[in-house]
Design a protein around this motif. Structure first.
Motif, PDB file in Angstrom:
ATOM      1  N   ALA A  66     -34.658   8.467   9.075  1.00 50.36           N
ATOM      2  CA  ALA A  66     -34.160   9.817   8.814  1.00 50.36           C
ATOM      3  C   ALA A  66     -33.535   9.917   7.425  1.00 50.36           C
ATOM      4  N   SER A  67     -32.763   8.923   7.030  1.00 54.74           N
ATOM      5  CA  SER A  67     -32.114   8.966   5.718  1.00 54.74           C
ATOM      6  C   SER A  67     -33.142   8.952   4.587  1.00 54.74           C
ATOM      7  N   ILE A  68     -34.208   8.156   4.735  1.00 56.63           N
ATOM      8  CA  ILE A  68     -35.243   8.102   3.691  1.00 56.63           C
ATOM      9  C   ILE A  68     -36.032   9.405   3.657  1.00 56.63           C
ATOM     10  N   ALA A  69     -36.415   9.917   4.830  1.00 53.20           N
ATOM     11  CA  ALA A  69     -37.182  11.164   4.878  1.00 53.20           C
ATOM     12  C   ALA A  69     -36.370  12.338   4.340  1.00 53.20           C
ATOM     13  N   GLN A  70     -35.093  12.408   4.695  1.00 52.56           N
ATOM     14  CA  GLN A  70     -34.254  13.498   4.200  1.00 52.56           C
ATOM     15  C   GLN A  70     -33.990  13.361   2.703  1.00 52.56           C
ATOM     16  N   GLY A  71     -33.858  12.122   2.228  1.00 54.29           N
ATOM     17  CA  GLY A  71     -33.690  11.926   0.789  1.00 54.29           C
ATOM     18  C   GLY A  71     -34.904  12.392   0.008  1.00 54.29           C
ATOM     19  N   LEU A  72     -36.108  12.095   0.519  1.00 55.91           N
ATOM     20  CA  LEU A  72     -37.335  12.558  -0.130  1.00 55.91           C
ATOM     21  C   LEU A  72     -37.422  14.075  -0.090  1.00 55.91           C
ATOM     22  N   TRP A  73     -37.065  14.683   1.038  1.00 53.25           N
ATOM     23  CA  TRP A  73     -37.111  16.141   1.151  1.00 53.25           C
ATOM     24  C   TRP A  73     -36.177  16.800   0.148  1.00 53.25           C
ATOM     25  N   ARG A  74     -34.972  16.252   0.004  1.00 56.76           N
ATOM     26  CA  ARG A  74     -34.013  16.827  -0.947  1.00 56.76           C
ATOM     27  C   ARG A  74     -34.503  16.698  -2.384  1.00 56.76           C
ATOM     28  N   ARG A  75     -35.140  15.573  -2.709  1.00 53.47           N
ATOM     29  CA  ARG A  75     -35.650  15.392  -4.067  1.00 53.47           C
ATOM     30  C   ARG A  75     -36.763  16.389  -4.356  1.00 53.47           C
ATOM     31  N   LEU A  76     -37.621  16.628  -3.374  1.00 58.66           N
ATOM     32  CA  LEU A  76     -38.747  17.536  -3.586  1.00 58.66           C
ATOM     33  C   LEU A  76     -38.299  18.988  -3.676  1.00 58.66           C
ATOM     34  N   THR A  77     -37.306  19.358  -2.880  1.00 54.51           N
ATOM     35  CA  THR A  77     -36.846  20.747  -2.862  1.00 54.51           C
ATOM     36  C   THR A  77     -35.786  21.023  -3.915  1.00 54.51           C
ATOM     37  N   GLY A  78     -35.333  19.989  -4.611  1.00 52.99           N
ATOM     38  CA  GLY A  78     -34.372  20.197  -5.694  1.00 52.99           C
ATOM     39  C   GLY A  78     -32.946  20.395  -5.235  1.00 52.99           C
ATOM     40  N   VAL A  79     -32.593  19.943  -4.049  1.00 46.81           N
ATOM     41  CA  VAL A  79     -31.223  20.071  -3.541  1.00 46.81           C
ATOM     42  C   VAL A  79     -30.364  18.984  -4.157  1.00 46.81           C
ATOM     43  N   HIS A  80     -29.271  19.363  -4.792  1.00 49.88           N
ATOM     44  CA  HIS A  80     -28.364  18.382  -5.381  1.00 49.88           C
ATOM     45  C   HIS A  80     -27.609  17.668  -4.280  1.00 49.88           C
ATOM     46  N   ILE A  81     -27.405  16.376  -4.484  1.00 50.40           N
ATOM     47  CA  ILE A  81     -26.801  15.554  -3.432  1.00 50.40           C
ATOM     48  C   ILE A  81     -25.388  16.003  -3.074  1.00 50.40           C
ATOM     49  N   LEU A  82     -24.675  16.654  -4.024  1.00 54.04           N
ATOM     50  CA  LEU A  82     -23.304  17.083  -3.765  1.00 54.04           C
ATOM     51  C   LEU A  82     -23.204  18.565  -3.424  1.00 54.04           C
ATOM     52  N   ASP A  83     -24.303  19.295  -3.519  1.00 54.64           N
ATOM     53  CA  ASP A  83     -24.295  20.719  -3.235  1.00 54.64           C
ATOM     54  C   ASP A  83     -24.734  20.955  -1.797  1.00 54.64           C
ATOM     55  N   TRP A  84     -23.821  20.708  -0.850  1.00 60.40           N
ATOM     56  CA  TRP A  84     -24.174  20.797   0.556  1.00 60.40           C
ATOM     57  C   TRP A  84     -24.382  22.233   1.024  1.00 60.40           C
ATOM     58  N   LYS A  85     -23.917  23.227   0.261  1.00 60.55           N
ATOM     59  CA  LYS A  85     -24.095  24.611   0.682  1.00 60.55           C
ATOM     60  C   LYS A  85     -25.567  25.008   0.673  1.00 60.55           C
ATOM     61  N   ARG A  86     -26.337  24.410  -0.219  1.00 60.24           N
ATOM     62  CA  ARG A  86     -27.758  24.727  -0.308  1.00 60.24           C
ATOM     63  C   ARG A  86     -28.612  23.806   0.559  1.00 60.24           C
ATOM     64  N   ASP A  87     -27.981  22.811   1.158  1.00 60.62           N
ATOM     65  CA  ASP A  87     -28.730  21.796   1.894  1.00 60.62           C
ATOM     66  C   ASP A  87     -29.044  22.299   3.306  1.00 60.62           C
ATOM     67  N   LEU A  88     -30.253  22.781   3.488  1.00 57.84           N
ATOM     68  CA  LEU A  88     -30.715  23.226   4.802  1.00 57.84           C
ATOM     69  C   LEU A  88     -31.772  22.265   5.302  1.00 57.84           C
ATOM     70  N   CYS A  89     -31.461  20.976   5.234  1.00 60.72           N
ATOM     71  CA  CYS A  89     -32.425  19.935   5.554  1.00 60.72           C
ATOM     72  C   CYS A  89     -32.840  20.017   7.020  1.00 60.72           C
ATOM     73  N   PRO A  90     -34.154  20.052   7.302  1.00 57.64           N
ATOM     74  CA  PRO A  90     -34.608  20.075   8.697  1.00 57.64           C
ATOM     75  C   PRO A  90     -34.476  18.705   9.346  1.00 57.64           C
ATOM     76  N   ASP A  91     -35.003  18.574  10.554  1.00 60.27           N
ATOM     77  CA  ASP A  91     -34.966  17.279  11.227  1.00 60.27           C
ATOM     78  C   ASP A  91     -35.985  16.341  10.587  1.00 60.27           C
ATOM     79  N   VAL A  92     -36.074  15.125  11.141  1.00 61.86           N
ATOM     80  CA  VAL A  92     -36.952  14.116  10.537  1.00 61.86           C
ATOM     81  C   VAL A  92     -38.401  14.596  10.511  1.00 61.86           C
ATOM     82  N   ILE A  93     -38.868  15.188  11.614  1.00 66.33           N
ATOM     83  CA  ILE A  93     -40.252  15.657  11.685  1.00 66.33           C
ATOM     84  C   ILE A  93     -40.494  16.727  10.624  1.00 66.33           C
ATOM     85  N   GLY A  94     -39.555  17.648  10.475  1.00 65.29           N
ATOM     86  CA  GLY A  94     -39.697  18.696   9.479  1.00 65.29           C
ATOM     87  C   GLY A  94     -39.709  18.153   8.061  1.00 65.29           C
ATOM     88  N   CYS A  95     -38.854  17.164   7.805  1.00 65.05           N
ATOM     89  CA  CYS A  95     -38.812  16.554   6.466  1.00 65.05           C
ATOM     90  C   CYS A  95     -40.135  15.868   6.144  1.00 65.05           C
TER      91      CYS A  95
END
Length: 228
Positions: A80-109
């Protein structure tokens, strides 16, 4: 003049890309393979289920089992941590900007990443490819664990100890590469044990014979009696 190459296979590619089309397709398919594997991992969390993903039947254990298999839970957390990290990198979500982080579950990522148009343009995509490739063998080992192997005897040519599963009919020596039948290796072990003068119980002797493929019609010996 520098040439941009694929991070996986070193094939020359266009500027702005980090993966060639073939490696991009392979990586996308690998991410999609993790979708059914994740479902199988979640099903394997129940410690009362058979560890094999293709045999989801309950077993009776001698003691009360742990409600969850902690090794599978840790593996799911890592995935889950690797899949979510890849999803955040692709969508451009900053690691410290949690307000924009609408990360889905592992399957969605995994699904979003496999179909993302920037998958072949991610600067550090090679790191994520390596991480998912390293997780693959352990994931498959949890879903469908290999049959356990035990030492069955020594190679008939070089004498190196050979290990094999209970159902293996042909074994290959890891040193000399000779192929031989497992029954011949077990029979050789039995013959050497007899010549050594080692004593066996009746049950041990029958077990050795059956493993070597030799039928035994002998009557059971009295308890504790030694044969051989």
């Amino acid at each position: 003049m520098s040439v941009t190459v694929c991070q996986i296979c070193d094939t020359p590619i266009d500027d702005g890309y980090t993966l060639c089309p073939a490696c991009e397709l392979d990586f996308a398919l690998l991410l999609l393979q993790y979708v059914p594997w994740t479902h199988a991992l979640e099903a394997s969390l129940d410690a009362t289920l058979h560890p094999g993903g293709h045999q989801p039947t309950r077993i009776i254990t001698p003691v009360a089992p742990t409600p969850l298999r902690l090794d599978v839970l840790d593996h799911l957390d890592l995935l889950a941590s690797i899949a979510q990290g890849l999803w955040r990198r692709l969508t451009g979500v900053h690691i410290l900007d949690w307000k924009r982080d609408l990360c889905p579950d592992v399957i969605g990522c995994l699904t979003d990443a496999a179909m993302h148009p920037r998958l072949a343009q991610l600067p550090d995509v090679g790191m994520y490819v390596s991480q998912f490739q390293r997780l693959k063998p352990k994931t498959l080992a949890i879903i469908d664990p290999p049959e356990p192997v035990t030492p069955i005897g020594q190679c008939l040519q070089c004498g190196v100890t050979i290990s094999a599963s209970q159902t293996a009919s042909i074994v290959t020596c890891p040193t000399c590469g000779r192929e031989q039948t497992s029954s011949a290796v077990r029979l050789d072990l039995l013959e050497r044990s007899i010549r050594s003068g080692k004593s066996f119980t009746a049950g041990s002797a029958r077990d050795c014979c059956s493993r070597a493929g030799i039928g035994s019609a002998a009557r059971p010996s009295p308890r504790g009696r030694r044969v051989g």
